[in-house]
Design an enzyme around this catalytic site. Structure first.
Site, short mmCIF file in Angstrom:
data_model
loop_
_atom_site.label_atom_id
_atom_site.label_comp_id
_atom_site.label_asym_id
_atom_site.label_seq_id
_atom_site.Cartn_x
_atom_site.Cartn_y
_atom_site.Cartn_z
N HIS A 158 2.01 2.17 2.36
CA HIS A 158 1.63 0.79 2.09
C HIS A 158 0.16 0.82 1.67
O HIS A 158 -0.69 1.29 2.41
CB HIS A 158 1.81 -0.12 3.31
N CYS A 159 -0.12 0.32 0.48
CA CYS A 159 -1.47 0.41 -0.08
C CYS A 159 -2.21 -0.91 0.07
O CYS A 159 -1.78 -1.93 -0.48
CB CYS A 159 -1.39 0.78 -1.56
N PRO A 160 -3.33 -0.92 0.78
CA PRO A 160 -4.09 -2.16 0.91
C PRO A 160 -4.79 -2.57 -0.39
O PRO A 160 -5.12 -3.73 -0.58
CB PRO A 160 -5.10 -1.84 2.01
#
Length: 154
Positions: free
Chosen positions: A19-21
């Site tokens: 999951h990429c912020p």
């Protein structure tokens, strides 16, 4: 196989990577190519900005006397280094056909627990892995890759 439920965005993601912020989304099978392209473009823009701020001949004298431009130059260099390391690590993981999640949590993943530290049942070799990632579109049936000849079932 290779899917995971993301705790952050509450979606089940096929071939979950992370999951990429930065993009506020999960990176998985359908958008991993676009994420790598995003990192490459971001690196090019940062390097271009670094070139403009640090190496423009008309700015060299002004650069020595202006702390703000020097700070911007240092910040651009730091960000470019971070993006370069991210891009390099993703290209390495792609070349061995393993996701970030699998690389970091292989001891918790049921289909990788029986594998040795250097063993990867999805690895087909660097060139076929890169070709498959960048040039072949569509979904892969990972169970067929996992149970191909020579691999022991779980």
């Amino acid at each position: 196989m290779r899917s995971k439920h993301c705790q952050t965005c509450q979606h089940c993601v096929r071939r979950y990577d992370h999951h990429c912020p930065w993009i506020e989304n999960c990176v998985g099978e359908r958008n991993h190519r676009w994420f790598v392209l995003y990192l490459a473009v971001q690196l090019l823009v940062l390097l271009w900005g670094l070139h403009i701020t640090c190496y423009a001949p008309s700015w060299s004298l002004w650069l020595r006397s202006n702390g703000v431009l020097l700070t911007v130059c240092a910040l651009l260099a730091l960000l470019a280094l971070i993006v370069l390391l991210l891009l390099g690590s993703h290209l390495y993981l792609i070349s061995v056909n393993i996701t970030t999640w699998e690389f970091m949590s292989r001891h918790r993943i049921s289909y990788l627990k029986h594998c040795g530290a250097e063993e990867n049942p999805f690895d087909r070799g660097a060139a076929p892995n890169l070709w498959g990632f960048f040039c072949e579109w569509g979904s892969v049936v990972w169970e067929q890759v996992y149970f191909r000849e020579g691999n022991d079932p779980v």
